[in-house]
Design a protein around this motif. Structure first.
Motif, mmCIF file in Angstrom:
data_model
loop_
_atom_site.group_PDB
_atom_site.id
_atom_site.type_symbol
_atom_site.label_atom_id
_atom_site.label_comp_id
_atom_site.label_asym_id
_atom_site.label_seq_id
_atom_site.Cartn_x
_atom_site.Cartn_y
_atom_site.Cartn_z
ATOM 1 N N UNK A 27 5.480 2.645 -14.402
ATOM 2 C CA UNK A 27 4.710 2.445 -13.289
ATOM 3 C C UNK A 27 5.058 2.142 -11.923
ATOM 4 N N UNK A 28 4.560 2.552 -10.977
ATOM 5 C CA UNK A 28 5.157 2.156 -9.657
ATOM 6 C C UNK A 28 4.137 0.948 -9.311
ATOM 7 N N UNK A 29 4.838 -0.194 -8.772
ATOM 8 C CA UNK A 29 4.300 -1.453 -8.574
ATOM 9 C C UNK A 29 3.258 -1.297 -7.402
ATOM 10 N N UNK A 30 1.964 -1.932 -7.640
ATOM 11 C CA UNK A 30 0.954 -1.708 -6.984
ATOM 12 C C UNK A 30 0.105 -0.517 -6.379
ATOM 13 N N UNK A 31 0.567 0.768 -7.456
ATOM 14 C CA UNK A 31 -0.266 1.748 -7.295
ATOM 15 C C UNK A 31 -0.831 2.243 -8.723
ATOM 16 N N UNK A 32 -1.593 2.955 -8.871
ATOM 17 C CA UNK A 32 -2.176 3.584 -10.200
ATOM 18 C C UNK A 32 -1.394 4.964 -10.114
ATOM 19 N N UNK A 53 2.446 6.850 -11.628
ATOM 20 C CA UNK A 53 3.759 6.708 -12.368
ATOM 21 C C UNK A 53 4.878 7.742 -11.767
ATOM 22 N N UNK A 54 6.078 7.536 -11.889
ATOM 23 C CA UNK A 54 7.373 8.392 -12.148
ATOM 24 C C UNK A 54 7.493 8.614 -13.515
ATOM 25 N N UNK A 107 9.469 0.034 -5.969
ATOM 26 C CA UNK A 107 9.494 -0.909 -7.154
ATOM 27 C C UNK A 107 9.081 -0.479 -8.470
ATOM 28 N N UNK A 140 7.793 -1.009 -12.687
ATOM 29 C CA UNK A 140 7.720 -1.681 -13.788
ATOM 30 C C UNK A 140 7.456 -1.183 -15.156
ATOM 31 N N UNK A 187 2.861 -6.561 -9.783
ATOM 32 C CA UNK A 187 1.913 -5.335 -9.871
ATOM 33 C C UNK A 187 0.783 -6.088 -10.724
ATOM 34 N N UNK A 241 -1.621 -7.741 -7.854
ATOM 35 C CA UNK A 241 -2.150 -6.699 -7.147
ATOM 36 C C UNK A 241 -3.286 -5.846 -7.865
#
Lengths: 96, 96, 96, 96, 96, 96, 96, 96, 96, 96
Positions: free
Chosen positions: A45-50, A52-53, B83, B85, J65, J68
């Motif tokens: 998961x990319x922090x703060x976003x819906x 992913x990488x 960042x 997670x 996360x 947020x």
């Protein structure tokens, strides 16, 4: 063969909550089966976003597309693919 | 704590070939030492580009910056940090 | 496996004319050898630009990078790669 | 005369499934007829995207527009055209 | 066949004034000869910018590229080409 | 005084077909009247796009805005204006 | 006729300090003469940037270009022009 | 204290015509009252766009936000603010 | 009055190391004096970049520009300013 | 550990006014509780925009996360995160 994929999810407000919930559950099962098989190596998961990488390990471009276009959330995703290869400085045998 | 980093290298034409070679050799040693220590988890080359995607596992933002700004190629790089997670669908214990 | 590649060439003004000419000649020979081998399927000039669109047919991402990073003009190019696959509407057997 | 075309398809969620299916079927027939005629030389899917790269071989700009604006999916597409010509390094007689 | 072309000129500071002057004079002569021949239909300066919009009337993409790449200022230009065709609302017979 | 204008049309899916047809017919009549008057000098379709490049010859900025904001399709257009002037290399007396 | 202009100044490092100083002094004199004449109505510095927003009141596009291309700093500027007109809500007679 | 503001208006198609008309009338009255008070110094229409450039003269950032967020069209606007100050070349006492 | 500022530093390769070192030392002293005075409230490094986010508390736009344009590194910076104000949800008395 | 976050809010027109009001009230309470706890250090409104810059002080990326994605307005926000660290010039002990 490895690919780097960024997925951004955007579920439309008009989608009934029940339907959304069902799709997300299917997405999780679909993803975990592919992780079990070794084809979906990593997902973060990319922090703060819906978003992913992910790292995929597939036979070829066609298999990558088959896997991605089969995602239950595919119609609600923006996907960007970058082909990867072993970095000359890498010390990790399987990052190839 | 995990971070996704994209590095684009652009070595200026004016840099003497010997100097460039020496910096690249130092970069490799620096990177491999950090990979050995576990702080630089992955590094992949992006096909067709003088660029890589990397995953770092560091104590905090300050340590990440220390590692990145210490790169011998740092003055010639464009760096972008995200960042990361654990993804709720991940099955891999250490992708956290 | 097919890849779509866009290459934009930007030869720096400081490069001596003789050196530039020699590199361009090597580039042509390199490209034609790869075309003969079948690995560089197509190359088209984009009208009005010092750029081309190309189609490569290689074994995997690593071979693609080897071919591209070996281009004599590689240090003066901006390259963008997109992995391709057979389109479901295609009637052409070898566009796979 | 050759043109490079990128098409991105975006079918609106509000379109009834039956209607969408019918349009996609017409699109396929339309595309294959043009491929048979030699006007639509290549079509490749871009991995992970609802998009394609295509090569058209038409008489002139007007014919290209006629072909593209006649696509059943045209109202749902973003299209970008680049005029092509023979590359001086090309060894392929018909990439002109 | 008509093409819309935007040209942005950026003469590098290092170019000796005499050389720049000579190139600009050659550019003017080259442009006017093509205008006389009817191949370069229009050229307008964009207010406040060292740039122009032009309309070319050439046989095909290859001739367009030949004309543009032959511009004395070509190495110092950014060029963007758009193929044009008769607009269904046009009343002007030769805007085709 | 000349202006270069790019118009991109985007008719919303919700607009009833009859209404759309009527607006497009009005647009054509409006455009042709302005072409007859000499104020709308050129209009060209951009190949593959629902868009045009146009050249207007009007008294001043206010008249340009009056003409553009009066377009029946104005609410569905993205418009970009660039003021033009005679290019020093132009040989055409009326491209001023 | 009014125009909105944004100017971004970028004086190259290689320019000798004396030369730069002389150009900037000429620029100031040139600007103030045009302000006196009423053609350069307003000039404001943008906080934190080597840039300004200006309002010009000139006869036509050609005069605007003459004024802008005559700026002593013109070779070191990026300029963007937008034609203005009286806003229907304006209460100020001369903002036309 | 002066601020440069660009406002782009985008009234959604779904807004009933009566409601839109009422909001636009309120917007005009609101704008003119602020112009009368001296807080909204200038407003110009940008040719060909449903947009304006404005200059505000307010006590501080907070007052600027109060004025802008109170615009009847605020929910339908994209707003971009740049803080201004007296330009060293300005001859106009009140452009401060 | 508060302002949010992002500064990106790009020291040119041609700058002699001694000179660069001296400028950076002056920059630090300059910044710390302004922090002591309360005008430069916060400065944070952005991880992986030669850049910072800062918060300034100054009398007006003019003072902000005076402070920023006085930075010893100003000629080598790209600066972006956003005016701030108290957020209606803030509980912190001095974030105004 | 500090993070810089920009949040842009875009409440869809279709959301009933009552529902919107309730969400905004919850957002305020949620934000203030986190400010009280010390995790949400600063929040500033950006003048003229429905947006804020915030500084968070959390244990790690995962906690960021969690905070947020728990925002009542999260589904209507575009969020951008940048990891921060102590700047070498900072004199403020807690900006770390």
């Amino acid at each position: 063969m490895l690919f780097h994929v960024r997925m951004d999810v955007n579920i439309p407000r008009g989608l009934p909550a029940e339907e959304a919930k069902a799709i997300i559950a299917k997405e999780k099962a679909y993803s975990q089966a592919l992780q079990q098989s070794g084809k979906w190596r990593h997902i973060w998961r990319i922090a703060g976003e819906y978003a992913n990488f992910s790292i995929f390990d597939v036979k070829d471009n066609a298999e990558l597309h088959e896997v991605l276009s089969g995602l239950p959330l595919f119609p609600f995703m923006k996907i960007e693919v970058k082909p990867l290869l072993r970095h000359p400085s890498s010390i990790r045998e399987d990052d190839t």
